[in-house]
Design an enzyme around this catalytic site. Structure first.
Site, short mmCIF file in Angstrom:
data_model
loop_
_atom_site.label_atom_id
_atom_site.label_comp_id
_atom_site.label_asym_id
_atom_site.label_seq_id
_atom_site.Cartn_x
_atom_site.Cartn_y
_atom_site.Cartn_z
NE ARG A 1 -2.28 -1.23 3.59
CZ ARG A 1 -2.11 -2.43 4.12
NH1 ARG A 1 -2.56 -3.50 3.49
NH2 ARG A 1 -1.49 -2.60 5.27
N GLY B 1 11.42 5.30 6.41
CA GLY B 1 10.15 5.64 7.03
C GLY B 1 9.58 4.50 7.85
CE LYS C 1 1.82 2.21 13.24
NZ LYS C 1 2.90 2.11 12.24
CD GLU D 1 6.92 -6.48 -3.29
OE1 GLU D 1 7.27 -7.49 -2.63
OE2 GLU D 1 6.35 -5.52 -2.77
CG HIS E 1 -1.81 4.08 12.84
ND1 HIS E 1 -1.42 4.67 14.02
CD2 HIS E 1 -1.15 4.73 11.85
CE1 HIS E 1 -0.54 5.63 13.75
NE2 HIS E 1 -0.36 5.68 12.44
CG HIS E 2 -3.88 0.74 8.69
ND1 HIS E 2 -3.18 -0.45 8.69
CD2 HIS E 2 -2.96 1.72 8.44
CE1 HIS E 2 -1.90 -0.21 8.45
NE2 HIS E 2 -1.73 1.10 8.31
CG ASN F 1 4.19 10.88 10.54
OD1 ASN F 1 4.14 11.53 9.51
ND2 ASN F 1 3.12 10.35 11.10
#
Length: 271
Positions: A16, A102, A163, A38, A159-160, A128
């Site tokens: 994502r 990150g 995570k 990847e 968060h989603h 962040n």
């Protein structure tokens, strides 16, 4: 005269965040996507990175090895996992590449490894990359110095559901900023969640509460609460693009820097 665009590679290209980073690279004329990586065995090896991200062909095929694209980029942008980021940083140090990290969730030993690599490698590492979050950290420093000794301090983050680490790296950084401003040791004063009969709150503590739900991109609030009033400093992200754009800004800035370990406060000139 316009300078040459900064050539970047993106790890975790099919994830994502990876797809959002590819989209951000496409949108910014100062950035040129040179490679997207990847893990080995992925069915997406060979797919055009731009088509994967939904922004049209970019003539950059997804690959499974940094070694195969060593001549195609100058700065690696890495939002993967702590273990993978260490491997990627080691590779960058050995191959003369800078890196923007990150990833969150590093333990102390892993942070020490990255610090050691920075002696020979330019590194921006931040929990962040959003510009607004980094401004928030500056506001927290001011609030802590003015109100911190007279209020109860709580940090709430959401968060989603996917995570993996908690509290988030951003929330921990919020705690570090506040603790440092107050001359406290976060490891000693942090309180992660409460349950049962806890007794009266100790004002010296900094509380953390974590929410994992649905598709929350990222929400962080620091509360300075006294009897009769409270101040809340909040940042809400509605799109991963805010993190991706910050990463591109960090890459552009890092292209001109010597080896060292930098953060977004330095990138944005907030120090």
């Amino acid at each position: 005269m316009m300078s040459e665009p900064v050539r970047v590679a993106i790890t975790g290209g099919s994830g994502r965040m990876g797809r959002t980073l590819i989209e951000a690279a496409r949108q910014q004329p100062s950035i040129l996507l040179g490679a997207a990586i990847e893990r080995a065995g992925s069915t997406l090896i060979g797919v055009d990175a731009g088509e994967l991200a939904g922004v049209g062909a970019m003539n950059v095929a997804i690959t499974d090895s940094l070694d195969k694209v060593v001549d195609d980029f100058d700065i690696l942008i890495d939002f993967t996992s702590p273990e993978a980021s260490i491997v990627h940083t080691d590779w960058c140090a050995r191959n003369g590449k800078a890196i923007v990290i990150g990833t969150t969730g590093f333990n102390h030993a892993q942070k020490e490894q990255i610090s050691a690599y920075s002696e020979s490698t330019p590194i921006v590492m931040a929990p962040n990359m959003a510009v607004g979050v980094n401004l928030m950290w500056k506001l927290l420093e001011v609030a802590a110095k003015v109100m911190g000794d007279y209020t109860d301090i709580e940090i709430i983050e959401g968060h989603h559901r996917y995570k993996k680490d908690a509290p988030s790296g951003t929330a921990l950084k919020m705690g570090e900023v506040i603790a440092e401003a107050l001359g406290r040791d976060l490891e000693k004063c942090a309180e992660y969640g409460r349950e049962g009969i806890t007794g009266e709150r100790d004002r010296e503590t900094i509380g953390f509460s974590t929410i994992r739900a649905g598709d929350l991109v990222g929400e962080h609030t620091a509360m300075f609460a006294d009897i009769g009033e409270r101040i809340e400093i909040t940042h809400k992200a509605s799109s991963r693009m805010t993190f991706a754009n910050g990463a591109m800004r960090a890459a552009s800035w890092l292209a001109e820097e010597d080896p060292g370990l930098y953060d977004m406060q330095q990138v944005l000139g907030l120090n």
